[in-house]
Design a protein around this motif. Structure first.
Motif, PDB file in Angstrom:
ATOM      1  N   THR A   1      -4.686  -1.445   4.340  1.00  0.00           N
ATOM      2  CA  THR A   1      -4.035  -2.693   3.963  1.00  0.00           C
ATOM      3  C   THR A   1      -4.662  -3.865   4.708  1.00  0.00           C
ATOM      4  O   THR A   1      -5.091  -4.851   4.101  1.00  0.00           O
ATOM      5  CB  THR A   1      -2.528  -2.650   4.329  1.00  0.00           C
TER       6      THR A   1
ATOM      7  N   GLU B   1       1.004  -8.358  12.203  1.00  0.00           N
ATOM      8  CA  GLU B   1       1.263  -7.195  11.336  1.00  0.00           C
ATOM      9  C   GLU B   1       2.255  -6.244  11.996  1.00  0.00           C
ATOM     10  O   GLU B   1       2.389  -6.217  13.213  1.00  0.00           O
ATOM     11  CB  GLU B   1      -0.093  -6.526  11.039  1.00  0.00           C
TER      12      GLU B   1
ATOM     13  N   SER C   1       0.840  -1.190   0.000  1.00  0.00           N
ATOM     14  CA  SER C   1       0.000   0.000   0.000  1.00  0.00           C
ATOM     15  C   SER C   1       0.878   1.245   0.000  1.00  0.00           C
ATOM     16  O   SER C   1       0.465   2.297  -0.427  1.00  0.00           O
ATOM     17  CB  SER C   1      -0.929   0.021   1.206  1.00  0.00           C
TER      18      SER C   1
ATOM     19  N   LYS D   1       3.456   9.759  13.773  1.00  0.00           N
ATOM     20  CA  LYS D   1       4.839  10.018  13.346  1.00  0.00           C
ATOM     21  C   LYS D   1       5.224   8.909  12.392  1.00  0.00           C
ATOM     22  O   LYS D   1       4.789   7.767  12.580  1.00  0.00           O
ATOM     23  CB  LYS D   1       5.795   9.932  14.543  1.00  0.00           C
TER      24      LYS D   1
ATOM     25  N   LEU E   1      10.334  -2.085   9.632  1.00  0.00           N
ATOM     26  CA  LEU E   1       9.657  -0.989   8.920  1.00  0.00           C
ATOM     27  C   LEU E   1      10.664  -0.151   8.131  1.00  0.00           C
ATOM     28  O   LEU E   1      11.756   0.135   8.619  1.00  0.00           O
ATOM     29  CB  LEU E   1       8.908  -0.094   9.902  1.00  0.00           C
TER      30      LEU E   1
ATOM     31  N   ILE F   1       2.387  -2.663  11.452  1.00  0.00           N
ATOM     32  CA  ILE F   1       1.805  -1.384  11.871  1.00  0.00           C
ATOM     33  C   ILE F   1       0.437  -1.204  11.219  1.00  0.00           C
ATOM     34  O   ILE F   1       0.238  -1.576  10.064  1.00  0.00           O
ATOM     35  CB  ILE F   1       2.753  -0.204  11.517  1.00  0.00           C
TER      36      ILE F   1
HETATM   37  P1  IMP Z   1      -2.129   1.287   6.283  1.00  0.00           P
HETATM   38  O1  IMP Z   1      -2.774   0.540   5.158  1.00  0.00           O
HETATM   39  O2  IMP Z   1      -2.204   2.767   6.082  1.00  0.00           O
HETATM   40  O3  IMP Z   1      -2.654   0.875   7.639  1.00  0.00           O
HETATM   41  O4  IMP Z   1      -0.571   1.033   6.246  1.00  0.00           O
HETATM   42  C1  IMP Z   1      -0.104  -0.191   6.144  1.00  0.00           C
HETATM   43  C2  IMP Z   1       1.343  -0.292   5.782  1.00  0.00           C
HETATM   44  O5  IMP Z   1       1.985   0.955   5.540  1.00  0.00           O
HETATM   45  C3  IMP Z   1       2.095  -0.895   6.941  1.00  0.00           C
HETATM   46  O6  IMP Z   1       1.982  -2.296   6.956  1.00  0.00           O
HETATM   47  C4  IMP Z   1       3.491  -0.396   6.683  1.00  0.00           C
HETATM   48  O7  IMP Z   1       4.158  -1.268   5.806  1.00  0.00           O
HETATM   49  C5  IMP Z   1       3.287   0.964   6.049  1.00  0.00           C
HETATM   50  N1  IMP Z   1       3.411   2.035   7.065  1.00  0.00           N
HETATM   51  C6  IMP Z   1       2.439   2.732   7.693  1.00  0.00           C
HETATM   52  N2  IMP Z   1       2.950   3.625   8.560  1.00  0.00           N
HETATM   53  C7  IMP Z   1       4.284   3.485   8.486  1.00  0.00           C
HETATM   54  C8  IMP Z   1       5.386   4.109   9.178  1.00  0.00           C
HETATM   55  O8  IMP Z   1       5.258   4.989  10.052  1.00  0.00           O
HETATM   56  N3  IMP Z   1       6.620   3.686   8.824  1.00  0.00           N
HETATM   57  C9  IMP Z   1       6.844   2.727   7.887  1.00  0.00           C
HETATM   58  N4  IMP Z   1       5.855   2.100   7.239  1.00  0.00           N
HETATM   59  C10 IMP Z   1       4.588   2.479   7.538  1.00  0.00           C
END
Ligand code: IMP
Ligand code: MG
Length: 175
Positions: free
Chosen positions: A107, A99, A69, A151, A158, A101
């Motif tokens: 995602t 997971e 994503s 943040k 990550l 984060i």
């Molecule tokens: P979501 O779909 O916005 O919840 O984000 C999912 C994915 O984005 C995570 O599994 C991470 O791989 C990446 N992600 C979200 N926030 C961060 C961050 O602060 N640092 C690095 N990767 C992030």
């Protein structure tokens, strides 16, 4: 890679280790005697999974999926793309998603929808990090090890543009 972008350690190796130990115990108690499948989402959760599964002291199986994503930078594409799927019949398992984060939640909600259709015996979500202030879909993890502010973070799996995954701690990254 530019290490000057690493602002400060947000969660230390020791803190991560202690929480994982505690959560491993909890899950081992909860799923004892049940067919347990831990499903991790690559790439971000690979380190968390490898430490977490070793904190689980009951028999379990392990599988990986890949979803994208975020691409190069620090902003979400809004699209969930399953690029590698589990090959197993999950209807025979209690599935726990491991997971890294939950940020917007897009995602994981895509992955949950897909897995639910396959009728697992049960489905739970464990996330290492939770950024609840960024959520755009209605999604709550069953267990979050750490809740963090809005943040951008790197380390312990990550990344930012594929770098920093190998940092042993979680650090705040200057965007
Ligand atoms: P979501 O779909 O916005 O919840 O984000 C999912 C994915 O984005 C995570 O599994 C991470 O791989 C990446 N992600 C979200 N926030 C961060 C961050 O602060 N640092 C690095 N990767 C992030
Ligand atoms: Mg991830």
């Amino acid at each position: 890679m530019n290490n000057s972008k690493i602002k400060k350690v947000l969660i230390s190796e020791e803190e991560i280790k202690a929480k994982i130990k505690e959560t491993g115990k909890q899950i081992s108690g909860e799923y004892s005697g049940k067919p347990l499948l831990l499903v991790s989402i690559l790439n971000g959760a690979f380190i968390f999974m490898s430490d977490f599964c070793r904190a689980v002291d009951i028999p379990c199986e392990i599988a990986f999926m890949r979803a994208q994503s975020y691409y190069d930078g620090t902003s979400s594409s809004g699209e969930v793309n399953i690029t590698m799927d589990i090959e197993r019949d999950i209807s025979k398992y209690h599935v726990v998603i491991v997971e890294d984060i939950i940020d917007t939640g897009r995602t994981l909600s895509g992955i949950i929808k897909l897995l639910r259709k396959r009728n697992p015996l049960s489905l739970k979500v464990i996330t290492l990090l939770d950024k609840p202030s960024r959520r755009v879909v209605d999604l709550k993890a069953d267990i979050s090890l750490f809740t963090i502010p809005d943040k951008f973070v790197v380390g312990y799996g990550l990344d930012c543009g594929e770098y920093y995954r190998n940092l042993p701690y979680i650090a705040e990254y200057e965007e």
